[in-house]
Design a protein around this motif. Structure first.
Motif, PDB file in Angstrom:
ATOM      1  N   ASN A 204     150.582  14.634 123.712  1.00  0.00           N
ATOM      2  CA  ASN A 204     151.772  14.617 122.827  1.00  0.00           C
ATOM      3  C   ASN A 204     151.570  13.701 121.624  1.00  0.00           C
ATOM      4  O   ASN A 204     152.539  13.369 120.938  1.00  0.00           O
ATOM      5  CB  ASN A 204     153.043  14.212 123.588  1.00  0.00           C
ATOM      6  N   ASN A 205     150.333  13.301 121.379  1.00  0.00           N
ATOM      7  CA  ASN A 205     150.021  12.432 120.243  1.00  0.00           C
ATOM      8  C   ASN A 205     149.054  13.122 119.288  1.00  0.00           C
ATOM      9  O   ASN A 205     148.308  14.014 119.696  1.00  0.00           O
ATOM     10  CB  ASN A 205     149.362  11.133 120.734  1.00  0.00           C
ATOM     11  N   ASP A 206     149.080  12.677 118.049  1.00  0.00           N
ATOM     12  CA  ASP A 206     148.100  13.129 117.051  1.00  0.00           C
ATOM     13  C   ASP A 206     146.763  12.465 117.371  1.00  0.00           C
ATOM     14  O   ASP A 206     146.591  11.268 117.146  1.00  0.00           O
ATOM     15  CB  ASP A 206     148.617  12.724 115.664  1.00  0.00           C
ATOM     16  N   THR A 207     145.826  13.245 117.926  1.00  0.00           N
ATOM     17  CA  THR A 207     144.536  12.665 118.306  1.00  0.00           C
ATOM     18  C   THR A 207     143.437  13.033 117.313  1.00  0.00           C
ATOM     19  O   THR A 207     142.255  12.836 117.593  1.00  0.00           O
ATOM     20  CB  THR A 207     144.137  13.093 119.729  1.00  0.00           C
ATOM     21  N   GLY A 208     143.843  13.575 116.155  1.00  0.00           N
ATOM     22  CA  GLY A 208     142.869  13.761 115.093  1.00  0.00           C
ATOM     23  C   GLY A 208     142.651  15.199 114.685  1.00  0.00           C
ATOM     24  O   GLY A 208     143.050  16.142 115.379  1.00  0.00           O
ATOM     25  N   ASN A 209     142.008  15.336 113.514  1.00  0.00           N
ATOM     26  CA  ASN A 209     141.740  16.656 112.936  1.00  0.00           C
ATOM     27  C   ASN A 209     141.064  17.566 113.965  1.00  0.00           C
ATOM     28  O   ASN A 209     140.152  17.139 114.673  1.00  0.00           O
ATOM     29  CB  ASN A 209     140.810  16.532 111.723  1.00  0.00           C
ATOM     30  N   GLY A 210     141.529  18.803 114.004  1.00  0.00           N
ATOM     31  CA  GLY A 210     140.873  19.787 114.857  1.00  0.00           C
ATOM     32  C   GLY A 210     141.334  19.760 116.306  1.00  0.00           C
ATOM     33  O   GLY A 210     140.831  20.541 117.117  1.00  0.00           O
ATOM     34  N   HIS A 211     142.315  18.922 116.613  1.00  0.00           N
ATOM     35  CA  HIS A 211     142.773  18.847 118.003  1.00  0.00           C
ATOM     36  C   HIS A 211     143.914  19.825 118.301  1.00  0.00           C
ATOM     37  O   HIS A 211     144.470  19.801 119.395  1.00  0.00           O
ATOM     38  CB  HIS A 211     143.159  17.409 118.368  1.00  0.00           C
ATOM     39  N   MET A 212     144.253  20.630 117.309  1.00  0.00           N
ATOM     40  CA  MET A 212     145.268  21.667 117.515  1.00  0.00           C
ATOM     41  C   MET A 212     144.765  22.965 116.905  1.00  0.00           C
ATOM     42  O   MET A 212     143.952  22.944 115.977  1.00  0.00           O
ATOM     43  CB  MET A 212     146.567  21.341 116.749  1.00  0.00           C
ATOM     44  N   TYR A 288     143.674  35.581 105.513  1.00  0.00           N
ATOM     45  CA  TYR A 288     142.447  34.787 105.427  1.00  0.00           C
ATOM     46  C   TYR A 288     141.578  35.171 106.612  1.00  0.00           C
ATOM     47  O   TYR A 288     142.086  35.365 107.731  1.00  0.00           O
ATOM     48  CB  TYR A 288     142.712  33.270 105.490  1.00  0.00           C
ATOM     49  N   SER A 289     140.288  35.259 106.381  1.00  0.00           N
ATOM     50  CA  SER A 289     139.324  35.425 107.465  1.00  0.00           C
ATOM     51  C   SER A 289     138.027  34.832 106.959  1.00  0.00           C
ATOM     52  O   SER A 289     137.511  35.252 105.925  1.00  0.00           O
ATOM     53  CB  SER A 289     139.145  36.910 107.814  1.00  0.00           C
ATOM     54  N   GLY A 290     137.522  33.809 107.639  1.00  0.00           N
ATOM     55  CA  GLY A 290     136.286  33.191 107.164  1.00  0.00           C
ATOM     56  C   GLY A 290     135.982  31.919 107.911  1.00  0.00           C
ATOM     57  O   GLY A 290     136.415  31.732 109.056  1.00  0.00           O
ATOM     58  N   VAL A 291     135.250  31.047 107.211  1.00  0.00           N
ATOM     59  CA  VAL A 291     134.786  29.818 107.850  1.00  0.00           C
ATOM     60  C   VAL A 291     135.933  28.816 107.952  1.00  0.00           C
ATOM     61  O   VAL A 291     136.987  28.966 107.349  1.00  0.00           O
ATOM     62  CB  VAL A 291     133.595  29.207 107.062  1.00  0.00           C
ATOM     63  N   ARG A 292     135.671  27.763 108.693  1.00  0.00           N
ATOM     64  CA  ARG A 292     136.643  26.683 108.883  1.00  0.00           C
ATOM     65  C   ARG A 292     136.920  25.999 107.543  1.00  0.00           C
ATOM     66  O   ARG A 292     136.102  26.063 106.610  1.00  0.00           O
ATOM     67  CB  ARG A 292     136.100  25.677 109.903  1.00  0.00           C
ATOM     68  N   PRO A 293     138.069  25.304 107.415  1.00  0.00           N
ATOM     69  CA  PRO A 293     138.432  24.678 106.143  1.00  0.00           C
ATOM     70  C   PRO A 293     137.350  23.713 105.634  1.00  0.00           C
ATOM     71  O   PRO A 293     136.627  23.091 106.429  1.00  0.00           O
ATOM     72  CB  PRO A 293     139.716  23.916 106.486  1.00  0.00           C
ATOM     73  N   ASN A 294     137.295  23.572 104.292  1.00  0.00           N
ATOM     74  CA  ASN A 294     136.313  22.668 103.691  1.00  0.00           C
ATOM     75  C   ASN A 294     136.841  21.226 103.647  1.00  0.00           C
ATOM     76  O   ASN A 294     136.836  20.574 102.618  1.00  0.00           O
ATOM     77  CB  ASN A 294     135.903  23.169 102.299  1.00  0.00           C
ATOM     78  N   VAL A 295     137.303  20.788 104.788  1.00  0.00           N
ATOM     79  CA  VAL A 295     137.830  19.429 104.986  1.00  0.00           C
ATOM     80  C   VAL A 295     137.176  18.946 106.276  1.00  0.00           C
ATOM     81  O   VAL A 295     137.068  19.736 107.222  1.00  0.00           O
ATOM     82  CB  VAL A 295     139.365  19.465 105.183  1.00  0.00           C
ATOM     83  N   SER A 296     136.758  17.686 106.328  1.00  0.00           N
ATOM     84  CA  SER A 296     136.010  17.295 107.521  1.00  0.00           C
ATOM     85  C   SER A 296     136.916  17.174 108.742  1.00  0.00           C
ATOM     86  O   SER A 296     138.103  16.855 108.625  1.00  0.00           O
ATOM     87  CB  SER A 296     135.266  15.981 107.281  1.00  0.00           C
ATOM     88  N   GLY A 297     136.325  17.424 109.871  1.00  0.00           N
ATOM     89  CA  GLY A 297     137.028  17.248 111.141  1.00  0.00           C
ATOM     90  C   GLY A 297     137.460  18.540 111.811  1.00  0.00           C
ATOM     91  O   GLY A 297     137.988  18.493 112.919  1.00  0.00           O
ATOM     92  N   TYR A 298     137.260  19.685 111.124  1.00  0.00           N
ATOM     93  CA  TYR A 298     137.739  20.937 111.686  1.00  0.00           C
ATOM     94  C   TYR A 298     136.602  21.872 112.118  1.00  0.00           C
ATOM     95  O   TYR A 298     136.842  23.018 112.472  1.00  0.00           O
ATOM     96  CB  TYR A 298     138.672  21.636 110.696  1.00  0.00           C
ATOM     97  N   ASN A 299     135.360  21.385 112.079  1.00  0.00           N
ATOM     98  CA  ASN A 299     134.235  22.212 112.514  1.00  0.00           C
ATOM     99  C   ASN A 299     133.166  21.304 113.108  1.00  0.00           C
ATOM    100  O   ASN A 299     132.546  20.551 112.339  1.00  0.00           O
ATOM    101  CB  ASN A 299     133.658  22.998 111.338  1.00  0.00           C
ATOM    102  N   PRO A 300     132.947  21.291 114.383  1.00  0.00           N
ATOM    103  CA  PRO A 300     133.646  22.126 115.373  1.00  0.00           C
ATOM    104  C   PRO A 300     135.056  21.624 115.631  1.00  0.00           C
ATOM    105  O   PRO A 300     135.411  20.514 115.277  1.00  0.00           O
ATOM    106  CB  PRO A 300     132.780  21.962 116.626  1.00  0.00           C
ATOM    107  N   MET A 301     135.819  22.489 116.310  1.00  0.00           N
ATOM    108  CA  MET A 301     137.183  22.125 116.710  1.00  0.00           C
ATOM    109  C   MET A 301     137.166  21.332 118.015  1.00  0.00           C
ATOM    110  O   MET A 301     136.165  21.335 118.750  1.00  0.00           O
ATOM    111  CB  MET A 301     138.020  23.396 116.890  1.00  0.00           C
ATOM    112  N   HIS A 302     138.278  20.664 118.263  1.00  0.00           N
ATOM    113  CA  HIS A 302     138.416  19.825 119.475  1.00  0.00           C
ATOM    114  C   HIS A 302     139.709  20.180 120.193  1.00  0.00           C
ATOM    115  O   HIS A 302     140.492  19.310 120.558  1.00  0.00           O
ATOM    116  CB  HIS A 302     138.437  18.346 119.077  1.00  0.00           C
TER     117      HIS A 302
END
Ligand code: AHR
Ligand code: AHR
Length: 517
Positions: A204-212, A288-302
């Motif tokens: 129930n906490n924000d544990t960082g980019n890519g955790h949702m 949209y269909s393509g690669v993960r966002p060009n922002v760090s933390g989203y590839n790989p996902m968690h």
């Protein structure tokens, strides 16, 4: 105004005493038979090799053979609960069971059962990093709809409402692939964070980019957004709502606001997509269909594998929306599989019932609106001659021509939404029934969008099973209701005296009778 309505009330009482007026009941056309679906969305995902691992709906079975409960309600009068199931295996909800259990009191939705067999039920969300809890439960009658002609209720998320399951089975974790769709009310949204359905943190906490990785619907622009003013379907990937590969604007993601909107998000290793369409007809388009966002933390996902509805990953709960059905899959569904799911959704027959079926009011027709509460079945909605208030009062064949005309309305296409209706006074062209401060008035259309919304009502099957109910387009949990012979816009058990739960369903149900004038 008080005198005007007092006179009408007194006259009404005299007339009621002196005259036995037959109750002109509008016979409800029989609803279509409940056909067992040959297959549901989850049968389609299964054949595509990406089975459902969670399947939630308050309106219908999502498997052709499902015959269990869809959701559970709890009533305020004695705090007891009841499971609401289906009319037949693979078919539609038995909403009448809810109506009888909740009659004369209010109900909330306590559990949305998982139909996949994995036990991934949604219940009241606990406190999280962004907001305390537990969250509110949805009012069980705030989002009425029809589906294939059957009455049903969606999950109405007002800000503060939220559902969650932190102990799931089979939901994607880490970078594993999943798919999701949800059928939502595209006209009910806001700019709060975050009306989501999908995969979130188990803490129930924000544990960082890519955790949702959840479907988001609304018009918040703090993170990403698409073209137009919103609302948009986006992916909530944590610390970011993404409309495409860029962090902020991706103009390929359009404003989408069909009354019934299909929203799809899917994601796998360095690949994801947003798709959407009209849940009543046509296909889904790829935004949209393509690669993960060009922002760090989203590839790989968690991904962590909890499931949320109506809130953000950290229990942010400022958002609003309405959910009818949705699923989560194991594996990345093909576009072809999703297209078949969309065909299944459009065939399910979601409808607002305005303009069709037994409760439809035809623009151009003249009607009188007769109360159905047992006190008042010879009363009709009418405007005062001396002020702009709107009351219910008796009308008979011997009433004056003015009184008959005051109780007669010309149905118009809704001023703010042509699939709903507005009511123009038969004897005051250009003046319409509108709410202001949640009381009904007859006022000239001033051409503003505020007036248009305040004067637009969507017909629903009558809340007490008779005739129709008239839902406000800009306050969708409120309906035209009489209370002490004055006409208001009322919610069921809300904070005003005229929101009283006693007689609410009767006081909000009207027969569209023949015009008095
Ligand atoms: O990603 C947007 C939101 O940011 C998430 O839903 C929430 O957990 C965080 O506040
Ligand atoms: O009736 C509720 C609201 O009151 C209306 O939307 C608005 O016109 C007024 O402020």
């Amino acid at each position: 105004m008080i005198i005007g309505s007092w006179i009408r009330s007194a006259r009404r009482a005299l007339l009621a005493a002196a005259t036995a007026v037959a109750c002109v009941g509008l016979a409800l056309a029989a609803a279509p038979a409940s056909h067992a679906a040959t297959q549901g969305p989850c049968d389609i995902y299964q054949s595509g090799g990406t089975p459902c691992v969670a399947a939630h709906s308050t309106t219908r079975a999502l498997y052709g053979t499902y015959n269990g409960p869809l959701y559970q309600v709890r009533r305020a009068s004695d705090n007891t609960t009841k499971d609401i199931g289906l009319l037949s295996a693979g078919g539609y909800v038995n909403a009448a069971a809810q109506d009888s259990f909740c009659s004369g009191t209010t109900c909330v939705i306590t559990v949305i059962y998982d139909q996949s067999g994995r036990g991934n039920n949604l219940t009241q969300a606990p406190a999280g990093g962004a907001a305390g809890g537990p969250d509110n439960l949805a009012n069980a009658t705030a989002a009425p709809t029809t589906i294939n002609g059957h009455k049903a209720y969606g999950v109405f998320v007002a800000p503060g409402t939220g559902y969650r399951n932190d102990h799931t089975s089979g939901i994607a974790t880490g970078d594993a692939a999943q798919g999701m769709y949800a059928v939502l009310d595209g006209t009910h949204y806001n700019g709060g964070c975050c009306f989501d359905y999908g995969n979130a943190e188990t803490s129930n906490n924000d544990t960082g980019n890519g955790h949702m990785e959840a479907i988001y619907f609304g018009n918040i622009k703090v993170w990403g957004y698409g073209s137009g003013n919103g609302p948009w379907i986006m992916a909530d990937l944590e610390n970011g709502l993404f409309s495409g590969v860029n962090q902020h604007l991706n103009s390929g993601d359009p404003t989408i606001n069909y009354r019934y909107t299909t929203a799809m998000v899917k994601g796998g290793p360095n690949q994801w997509a947003i798709r959407g369409g009209n849940a009543q007809s046509g296909g889904v388009s790829t935004f949209y269909s393509g690669v993960r966002p060009n922002v760090s933390g989203y590839n790989p996902m968690h991904k962590e594998g909890a499931i949320i509805l109506g809130i953000g990953g950290d229990n942010s709960k400022g958002s609003a929306g309405t959910f009818y059905e949705g699923v989560m899959t194991s594996g990345y569904p093909s576009d072809a599989t999703e297209n078949s799911v969309q065909a299944n959704i459009t065939a399910a027959g979601y409808a607002n019932s305005s303009g069709s079926g037994s409760t439809g009011l035809t623009p151009g027709s003249r009607i009188s609106l007769q109360a159905t509460t047992s006190c008042c079945t010879s009363d009709y909605i009418q405007h005062d001659a001396s002020d702009d208030n709107v009351v219910i009062a008796g009308v008979t064949s011997s009433s004056s021509a003015t009184d008959k005309a005051d109780a007669t309305w010309v149905v118009q296409p809704g001023l703010s939404n042509s699939s709903c209706v507005s009511f123009q006074a038969a004897n005051a062209t250009g003046s319409y029934l509108r709410h202001y401060n949640f009381q009904l008035h007859l006022q000239p259309n001033d051409g503003t969008s505020q007036f248009a919304q305040d004067a637009t009502f969507c017909t629903q099957p009558g809340n007490n099973g008779q005739g129709l109910s008239l839902q406000s387009v800009n306050y969708t949990d409120k309906y035209i209701r009489h209370y002490n012979f004055t006409v208001y816009l009322a919610s069921d058990g809300g904070s005003n005296a005229f929101d009283s739960a006693t007689s609410w369903s009767d006081d909000t149900s009207w027969v569209a009778a023949g015009p008095w004038s």
